[in-house]
Write a protein that holds these residues in place. Structure first.
Motif, PDB file in Angstrom:
ATOM      1  N   LYS A  58     -10.149 -12.274  87.969  1.00  0.00           N
ATOM      2  CA  LYS A  58      -9.373 -13.110  88.897  1.00  0.00           C
ATOM      3  C   LYS A  58      -8.315 -12.280  89.621  1.00  0.00           C
ATOM      4  CE  LYS A  58     -10.025 -17.240  86.055  1.00  0.00           C
ATOM      5  NZ  LYS A  58     -10.901 -18.206  86.719  1.00  0.00           N
ATOM      6  N   ASP A  72      -0.527 -18.673  79.987  1.00  0.00           N
ATOM      7  CA  ASP A  72      -1.849 -18.398  80.536  1.00  0.00           C
ATOM      8  C   ASP A  72      -1.654 -18.061  82.019  1.00  0.00           C
ATOM      9  OD1 ASP A  72      -4.250 -18.563  81.850  1.00  0.00           O
ATOM     10  OD2 ASP A  72      -4.895 -20.437  80.923  1.00  0.00           O
ATOM     11  N   SER A 128      -7.199 -12.585  83.217  1.00  0.00           N
ATOM     12  CA  SER A 128      -8.551 -12.030  83.340  1.00  0.00           C
ATOM     13  C   SER A 128      -8.602 -11.051  84.504  1.00  0.00           C
ATOM     14  CB  SER A 128      -9.567 -13.143  83.636  1.00  0.00           C
ATOM     15  OG  SER A 128      -9.525 -14.130  82.640  1.00  0.00           O
TER      16      SER A 128
HETATM   17  N1  PMP Z   1      -7.074 -20.407  82.218  1.00  0.00           N
HETATM   18  C1  PMP Z   1      -7.086 -20.731  83.507  1.00  0.00           C
HETATM   19  C2  PMP Z   1      -5.873 -21.368  84.112  1.00  0.00           C
HETATM   20  C3  PMP Z   1      -8.200 -20.464  84.287  1.00  0.00           C
HETATM   21  O1  PMP Z   1      -8.225 -20.793  85.564  1.00  0.00           O
HETATM   22  C4  PMP Z   1      -9.326 -19.838  83.691  1.00  0.00           C
HETATM   23  C5  PMP Z   1     -10.591 -19.562  84.477  1.00  0.00           C
HETATM   24  N2  PMP Z   1     -10.995 -20.604  85.305  1.00  0.00           N
HETATM   25  C6  PMP Z   1      -9.258 -19.518  82.336  1.00  0.00           C
HETATM   26  C7  PMP Z   1      -8.124 -19.818  81.633  1.00  0.00           C
HETATM   27  C8  PMP Z   1     -10.400 -18.847  81.633  1.00  0.00           C
HETATM   28  O2  PMP Z   1     -10.581 -17.569  82.141  1.00  0.00           O
HETATM   29  P1  PMP Z   1     -11.844 -16.703  81.680  1.00  0.00           P
HETATM   30  O3  PMP Z   1     -13.038 -17.575  81.933  1.00  0.00           O
HETATM   31  O4  PMP Z   1     -11.816 -15.506  82.572  1.00  0.00           O
HETATM   32  O5  PMP Z   1     -11.670 -16.395  80.249  1.00  0.00           O
END
Ligand code: PMP
Length: 415
Positions: free
Chosen positions: A235, A209, A232
């Motif tokens: 981010k 991830d 994503s």
């Molecule tokens: N994994 C991590 C480490 C994250 O920080 C986040 C978002 N805070 C997510 C997954 C989920 O990302 P998204 O909401 O864009 O699907």
């Protein structure tokens, strides 16, 4: 201002770079905005906003289906963005880049498609104890269906993953190790190259991830040798509602579709349907075309940036923030691993994180408070949540100073 402003930071002009991000230039609650919630989402440069506007103003059309010029233009830009992302993470081929709605959907896709096909009764999925809920719950859902288990690799009191424990947990029943590259709650950078190697040596696959890693340092999926890597766009200075799943070709080829619909098929009949080739097999329905094109612009923007300088600058921001935190009475850092990105998670003695967050917001300082969708690690630390300041390259040392000035005022008010 201080020693740190003279090292690393000097090569990167954050004051100039922040001019590219129009949202940063505003007052919030009567104070100039200090945006320190970059782990939740990053801001978008003008280039991204303009690319989205241009798409809707001049090219808006559906992709891959068109017999007209607008559709051709949209398709060309859409696929060009896929190539840019492939090159950004050094994927071997563009068709290994699957567009998703975000990190969460990428993990759900793998857990559902690969997991339902390969996980059986008694199999084990290992995740780290510091995972985001997005990298826990999808595995729990499929595990429940097939009779597998999801187990946590322990994390020590500094927020560092216990690799010895991982080694002792790995056996032939472990089919997947799913681990965050960087913890959103603590900032810990996990040694994913080692974790991937250990998983492979034991016969397991490894999903990384990368939601919190991708904006802070270069990621080379081939060098890592990960089986899947997800992140994503929002981010990484791109639009919301869009993400990327990278996968190894043989695995993606062998996986059944995740969702059915238009675009993901080759032929449809009531006698039976055949599926499209990669990556379209996993992209049912009209995709987030404007988002993809905007994301392409984000990658272009990042490519022209001094990324080494940006990294050094972010590390300097973190070092300075940690120094200020140590000098501030009542601040307790949560997550003190030796290897961290620019996330400062902390508690302020005698206060509730939410109250502090509210008082910071009143002073124009945007931070995140709560469990950061990482409840298990908060439970391990015996806390309901933290105050989290997370930095991007457009933040400055004076943003850090503003945070600590605002904290001092909040403390006066609350304690
Ligand atoms: N994994 C991590 C480490 C994250 O920080 C986040 C978002 N805070 C997510 C997954 C989920 O990302 P998204 O909401 O864009 O699907």
């Amino acid at each position: 201002m201080n020693d740190l402003s003279m090292s690393g930071v000097a090569t990167f002009d954050a004051e100039r770079v922040r001019q590219d991000f129009p949202i940063l230039n505003q007052e919030v609650n009567g104070n100039p905005l200090v945006y320190l919630d970059n782990a939740a989402t990053t801001q978008k440069p003008d280039a991204v906003i303009q690319a989205i506007v241009d798409y809707y103003r001049t090219d808006n059309s559906n992709v891959h289906r068109g017999a007209h010029t607008l559709a051709d233009r949209a398709t060309e830009k859409f696929e060009a963005a896929r190539l840019k992302v492939a090159s950004y993470v050094n994927a071997g081929e563009a068709r290994q880049i699957i567009w998703t709605r975000g990190t969460s959907e990428g993990i759900n896709l793998v857990a559902s498609s690969w997991g339902r096909t390969h996980l059986k009764q008694g199999d084990r999925v290992l995740v780290s104890a510091m995972e985001h809920h997005s990298n826990i719950v999808p595995w729990q859902m499929v595990a429940l269906e097939v009779g597998a288990t999801v187990e946590a690799i322990p994390v020590d009191e500094t927020g560092t993953l216990d690799l010895d424990a991982l080694a002792s947990m790995l056996d032939e029943r472990v089919k997947m190790v799913a681990c965050g590259h960087v913890s959103n709650a603590l900032g810990t950078i996990n040694p994913v190259e080692q974790i991937i190697g250990m998983a492979h040596a034991s016969g397991a696959l490894c999903l990384i991830d990368g939601a919190q890693a991708i904006s802070h340092f270069d990621v080379d999926v081939q060098a890592l040798d990960c089986d899947f890597y997800v992140f994503s766009a929002h981010k990484l200075f791109g639009p919301t509602g869009l993400g990327v799943l990278y996968g190894k070709l043989d695995l993606l080829h062998a996986m059944p579709p995740y969702q059915g619909g238009g675009e993901m098929i080759e032929t449809v009949s009531f006698a039976g349907t055949t599926y499209n080739q990669l990556p379209y097999k996993f992209e049912a329905g009209t995709p987030h075309i404007a988002g993809v094109i905007g994301f392409g612009a984000a990658i272009d923007y990042l490519q022209q940036l001094d990324r080494r300088g940006a990294q050094a600058h972010e590390q300097a921001l973190l070092a300075y923030a940690e120094k200020r935190a140590q000098e501030t009475p009542g601040v307790q850092l949560i997550g003190t691993s030796a290897s961290k990105t620019s996330v400062l998670s902390f508690l302020l003695e005698g206060t509730h994180p939410q109250d502090v967050g509210m008082l910071l917001d009143q002073q124009g300082v945007a931070v995140r408070t709560g469990n950061h969708c990482a409840q298990p690690i908060m439970d391990q630390f015996g806390i309901p949540g933290t105050i989290r300041a997370s930095f991007a390259f457009y933040n400055t040392l004076s943003d850090v100073d503003r945070l600590f000035e605002a904290l001092a005022k909040a403390r006066q008010f609350l304690v």
